[in-house]
Design a protein around this motif. Structure first.
Motif, mmCIF file in Angstrom:
data_model
loop_
_atom_site.group_PDB
_atom_site.id
_atom_site.type_symbol
_atom_site.label_atom_id
_atom_site.label_comp_id
_atom_site.label_asym_id
_atom_site.label_seq_id
_atom_site.Cartn_x
_atom_site.Cartn_y
_atom_site.Cartn_z
ATOM 1 N N GLY A 328 0.810 -1.212 0.000
ATOM 2 C CA GLY A 328 0.000 0.000 0.000
ATOM 3 C C GLY A 328 0.840 1.258 0.000
ATOM 4 O O GLY A 328 0.437 2.292 -0.548
ATOM 5 N N ASN A 329 2.023 1.200 0.598
ATOM 6 C CA ASN A 329 2.891 2.371 0.719
ATOM 7 C C ASN A 329 4.153 2.209 -0.130
ATOM 8 O O ASN A 329 4.537 1.100 -0.515
ATOM 9 N N GLU A 330 4.781 3.346 -0.400
ATOM 10 C CA GLU A 330 6.088 3.321 -1.047
ATOM 11 C C GLU A 330 7.091 2.670 -0.093
ATOM 12 O O GLU A 330 7.108 2.980 1.102
ATOM 13 N N ILE A 331 7.936 1.794 -0.612
ATOM 14 C CA ILE A 331 8.853 1.029 0.241
ATOM 15 C C ILE A 331 10.307 1.420 0.013
ATOM 16 O O ILE A 331 11.067 1.617 0.963
ATOM 17 N N ILE A 332 10.702 1.553 -1.249
ATOM 18 C CA ILE A 332 12.092 1.878 -1.555
ATOM 19 C C ILE A 332 12.183 3.308 -2.076
ATOM 20 O O ILE A 332 11.355 3.741 -2.894
ATOM 21 N N TYR A 333 13.190 4.037 -1.587
ATOM 22 C CA TYR A 333 13.399 5.430 -1.975
ATOM 23 C C TYR A 333 14.776 5.546 -2.626
ATOM 24 O O TYR A 333 15.766 5.026 -2.108
ATOM 25 N N TYR A 334 14.829 6.212 -3.787
ATOM 26 C CA TYR A 334 16.074 6.332 -4.538
ATOM 27 C C TYR A 334 16.849 7.551 -4.056
ATOM 28 O O TYR A 334 16.317 8.660 -3.977
ATOM 29 N N SER A 335 18.105 7.331 -3.742
ATOM 30 C CA SER A 335 18.879 8.304 -2.967
ATOM 31 C C SER A 335 19.296 9.539 -3.746
ATOM 32 O O SER A 335 19.839 10.483 -3.158
ATOM 33 N N ASP A 336 19.064 9.572 -5.061
ATOM 34 C CA ASP A 336 19.387 10.800 -5.808
ATOM 35 C C ASP A 336 18.200 11.758 -5.827
ATOM 36 O O ASP A 336 18.264 12.831 -6.425
ATOM 37 N N LYS A 337 17.082 11.359 -5.144
ATOM 38 C CA LYS A 337 15.886 12.199 -5.001
ATOM 39 C C LYS A 337 15.270 12.568 -6.351
ATOM 40 O O LYS A 337 14.623 13.603 -6.495
ATOM 41 N N GLY A 338 15.490 11.732 -7.368
ATOM 42 C CA GLY A 338 14.889 11.964 -8.675
ATOM 43 C C GLY A 338 15.674 12.866 -9.593
ATOM 44 O O GLY A 338 15.248 13.127 -10.723
ATOM 45 N N ASN A 339 16.847 13.352 -9.150
ATOM 46 C CA ASN A 339 17.609 14.304 -9.969
ATOM 47 C C ASN A 339 18.089 13.686 -11.274
ATOM 48 O O ASN A 339 17.949 14.281 -12.349
ATOM 49 N N GLU A 340 18.682 12.496 -11.197
ATOM 50 C CA GLU A 340 19.155 11.830 -12.403
ATOM 51 C C GLU A 340 18.183 10.761 -12.870
ATOM 52 O O GLU A 340 18.274 10.296 -14.002
ATOM 53 N N SER A 411 32.058 7.318 -9.650
ATOM 54 C CA SER A 411 31.314 7.943 -8.549
ATOM 55 C C SER A 411 30.128 8.770 -9.037
ATOM 56 O O SER A 411 29.920 9.904 -8.622
ATOM 57 N N MET A 412 29.332 8.176 -9.934
ATOM 58 C CA MET A 412 28.044 8.734 -10.301
ATOM 59 C C MET A 412 26.959 7.944 -9.571
ATOM 60 O O MET A 412 27.191 6.813 -9.129
ATOM 61 N N TYR A 413 25.775 8.528 -9.435
ATOM 62 C CA TYR A 413 24.704 7.805 -8.768
ATOM 63 C C TYR A 413 24.400 6.515 -9.523
ATOM 64 O O TYR A 413 24.210 6.507 -10.737
ATOM 65 N N SER A 514 31.746 3.826 1.174
ATOM 66 C CA SER A 514 31.208 5.180 0.988
ATOM 67 C C SER A 514 32.275 6.141 0.456
ATOM 68 O O SER A 514 31.932 7.259 0.036
ATOM 69 N N ASP A 515 33.539 5.730 0.464
ATOM 70 C CA ASP A 515 34.602 6.571 -0.093
ATOM 71 C C ASP A 515 34.380 6.861 -1.573
ATOM 72 O O ASP A 515 34.932 7.830 -2.106
ATOM 73 N N PHE A 516 33.565 6.044 -2.228
ATOM 74 C CA PHE A 516 33.360 6.177 -3.672
ATOM 75 C C PHE A 516 31.974 6.727 -4.006
ATOM 76 O O PHE A 516 31.580 6.735 -5.175
ATOM 77 N N TRP A 517 31.218 7.180 -2.996
ATOM 78 C CA TRP A 517 29.902 7.746 -3.256
ATOM 79 C C TRP A 517 30.025 9.088 -3.970
ATOM 80 O O TRP A 517 30.991 9.834 -3.758
ATOM 81 N N PRO A 518 29.054 9.426 -4.798
ATOM 82 C CA PRO A 518 29.074 10.731 -5.479
ATOM 83 C C PRO A 518 28.913 11.870 -4.472
ATOM 84 O O PRO A 518 28.322 11.695 -3.397
ATOM 85 N N ASP A 519 29.431 13.023 -4.841
ATOM 86 C CA ASP A 519 29.221 14.206 -4.008
ATOM 87 C C ASP A 519 27.719 14.492 -3.896
ATOM 88 O O ASP A 519 27.004 14.519 -4.897
ATOM 89 N N GLY A 520 27.261 14.701 -2.681
ATOM 90 C CA GLY A 520 25.865 15.038 -2.468
ATOM 91 C C GLY A 520 24.921 13.861 -2.376
ATOM 92 O O GLY A 520 23.723 14.042 -2.148
ATOM 93 N N ILE A 521 25.428 12.630 -2.569
ATOM 94 C CA ILE A 521 24.584 11.440 -2.498
ATOM 95 C C ILE A 521 24.884 10.679 -1.210
ATOM 96 O O ILE A 521 26.036 10.342 -0.918
#
Length: 667
Positions: A328-340, A411-413, A514-521
């Motif tokens: 019934g509810n949203e379960i997974i959320y994408y960490s780039d917040k829809g930007n890419e 290191s892109m999303y 996490s050393d390889f995560w994109p900036d801002g993600i």
């Protein structure tokens, strides 16, 4: 003199081909695209069509640009003769612009996959992240070429243009899979992964380890807990689309996707036998399916005939399948917040997955035209409840609309990391089981025979097991990267090197550290303010021949690849050690036989011995020997008076080995 003339003509031909390469290739791509897509528009989604389309469109634009150049040049010339210098200047600008546009289109590589984007480089033996599992970083690889039929043609002979034959020959058919061997492969792999001598103890160890890490409780599987087995059924898009046309014997679909590499129904049967017969999980507590897809009859019948109380889940609940229901509810959320991700922020999943206590993800080892490879993470593109996964493609290297890799920087999303880290998806997996019995070169390719060692022109005939999701994906990447290196692929009629796309392994580094995560993600797929931690260890082997990782070499805390070579029919062979032979199993004689035959074997030391006979469908029909025997040679008579003519198998199992041989009863 004649040789000189031939050489000159050959040189002229080469110059002509080089000079006209783009229009020749472009015209060919346009004709091929029109011939394939006009009769059936859905073919435009095929990866081969996605490759041809940019080249064909570039050719059309080139023709338009060339025509515009010629037209404007003629207009400029007419204006000059009429002394209309304003028009001369105007048409000169148009001519130059059209000419430049034409030059930009006039290249074979202008829109097609550019070789500069196939530069994924790997550094050997440089582990990243934190190894997981009872045996940290362990990946068990079991190989037995007898698991698959090397003569399988994987053809639907009822289709137009197929070879003249009356018998279909899909890789998924029971005649092309040795169920007894596949059972033994899974059995050996489980024991080796956990270090236990029995499969029951192996499963208890896996469940206990999982519960300790996730729930802080020191206990194994409890009655009432539910297990969901996620398969990969890429081609089963539902009756309303491509499934509908089934053969008279209900074995498989009949369309352009016939025989593509997917999760083997026989490996799933082995898994069900382990969970139900060995571990004691009640059938009604097990759920199987690729939720947004259908289950083919050949798979359903194989499983349901033996385990009718298991829940077989599909997008359309009929003919014995149960319909899946979204949360019934949203379960997974994408960490780039829809930007890419083109505005895609979250997804629902299916209740059967959300409510499961344990998940066993069983993908097929394949390359992929948009992601480079498709394994455990990519298999969760079928775990959400939308009609397709196109909204997730912007999180890959390439997109559905343009097959050319466009997101190749480090290191892109990467959407795979969210899927791997989510507590109900990657985070709920008690075992990572990779099906490499019939591996393929793309998501909708048929399986291909592999050239690399030890396959040497045969099917891959392997399974991989691990408790470290990043480690097992890293090992599979090394295999796919080595095999699909640009060699000619007969299905695509071109070279295939998708795993070499720059950026392919970027998601593995990010999942490891996490050393390889994109900036801002910040990867937080539950959107609860808690970032994911290291999901496992990423490393690449030293070379494709030795296949050694740092734990094999005892030089680091990375991956430990444990190789079980079942063609060495003694104690298991690993990448580091081969123990001396401890038995011999002979071919029965006479063979064919009626009604009795002799089975002979020898032991070099005392061992518990089981000699069991199976029918051609892998069903046990008689236990001939079940006792402890001393070293020596033994000859047993098997009497088949009460059995019908056909192919039978006999399996010899001791403390050190398992081997299966075939015999034929003719009455």
């Amino acid at each position: 003199m004649k040789r000189k003339i031939c050489k000159t003509e050959d040189s002229k031909l080469k110059k002509f081909l080089l000079k006209n390469a783009f229009p020749l290739f472009g015209l060919g791509a346009l004709i091929w695209f029109l011939i394939r897509v006009v009769p059936k528009p859905s073919r435009a989604a095929y990866p081969c069509m996605r490759v041809a389309a940019p080249m064909a469109s570039s050719f059309v634009l080139w023709i338009l640009g060339l025509s515009a150049t010629i037209f404007s040049f003629k207009k400029m010339k007419t204006a000059y003769l009429n002394s209309s210098y304003g028009y001369v200047a105007l048409f000169m600008v148009i001519t130059v612009g059209a000419f430049i546009f034409t030059l930009n289109q006039g290249s074979v590589d202008s829109k097609a996959r550019n070789s500069s984007n196939f530069e994924e480089t790997v550094t050997p033996n440089n582990p990243i992240g934190e190894a997981k599992g009872i045996n940290p970083g362990a990946v068990v690889w079991v190989w037995n070429p007898d698991a698959t039929n090397e003569n399988c043609k994987n053809k639907y002979y009822g289709s137009s243009g197929a070879p003249a034959d009356t018998t279909d020959d899909g890789w998924f058919l029971s005649k092309n899979n040795n169920q007894i061997v596949i059972d033994s492969m899974l059995s050996d792999g489980l024991k080796k992964l956990t270090g236990k001598s029995s499969n029951y103890n192996a499963w208890d160890t896996l469940f206990t380890f999982f519960n300790q890490k996730k729930h802080g409780r020191n206990e194994g599987y409890k009655d009432g807990e539910q297990i969901f087995i996620k398969i990969n059924a890429t081609s089963t898009w539902g009756k309303g689309q491509s499934w509908g046309n089934i053969s008279a014997n209900n074995e498989h679909m009949r369309n352009d996707f016939y025989g593509i590499a997917e999760t083997s129904p026989h490996l799933i049967l082995s898994l069900l036998r382990q969970l139900i017969n060995v571990c004691g999980v009640p059938q009604e507590n097990i759920f199987v399916g690729d939720p947004m897809k259908h289950i083919y009859n050949n798979s359903f019948d194989l499983w349901n005939n033996e385990f009718p109380d298991v829940h077989y889940m599909a997008i359309e609940g009929d003919e014995g399948r149960e319909q899946v229901v979204p949360t019934g509810n949203e379960i997974i959320y994408y960490s780039d917040k829809g930007n890419e991700m083109s505005g895609a922020v979250s997804d629902k999943i299916y209740t059967v997955m959300n409510e499961a206590d344990y998940l066993i993800n069983v993908p097929t080892m394949k390359a992929h035209g948009l992601a480079g490879i498709t394994l455990f993470a990519k298999n969760h593109f079928g775990s959400h409840t939308r009609g397709s996964a196109e909204h997730l493609h912007p999180g890959l290297i390439a997109t559905e609309e343009n097959a050319n890799p466009i997101r190749t920087d480090s290191s892109m999303y990467r959407v795979q990391v969210d899927l791997m880290g989510h507590e109900r998806l990657g985070g709920n997996q008690v075992l990572f089981l990779l099906d490499a019995l019939w591996s393929g070169s793309e998501a909708i390719d048929p399986p291909t025979k592999w050239d690399m060692e030890p396959f040497n022109g045969d099917w891959t005939s392997s399974i991989f097991l691990s408790q470290d999701m990043v480690a097992i994906e890293s090992v599979a990447f090394d295999f796919l990267y080595t095999e699909y290196d640009g060699s000619y692929n007969i299905y695509y009629q071109q070279k295939v090197n998708y795993p070499h796309m720059k950026g392919t392994s970027d998601y593995l580094r990010q999942a490891a550290s996490s050393d390889f995560w994109p900036d801002g993600i910040i990867y937080d797929p539950e959107n609860d303010g808690t970032p994911i931690s290291s999901l496992g260890v990423n490393e690449h082997w030293n070379n494709p021949i030795d296949k050694q990782y740092t734990r094999n070499l005892e030089t680091g805390n990375g991956i430990n690849l444990i190789f079980i070579d079942q063609t060495i029919t003694d104690v298991q062979k690993t990448t580091n050690h081969l123990q001396p032979k401890k038995y011999t199993l002979y071919q029965n004689y006479p063979n064919p036989f009626n009604p009795s035959t002799k089975i002979k074997y020898s032991l070099s030391e005392a061992s518990k011995v089981e000699l069991v006979v199976y029918d051609g469908l892998g069903q046990e029909i008689q236990t001939v020997v079940n006792t402890t025997q001393n070293a020596g040679t033994y000859e047993i008579t098997f009497n088949a008076t009460n059995f019908t003519s056909g192919i039978y198998f006999y399996r010899l199992k001791t403390d050190y080995f398992i081997e299966v041989k075939k015999m034929i009863l003719l009455k």
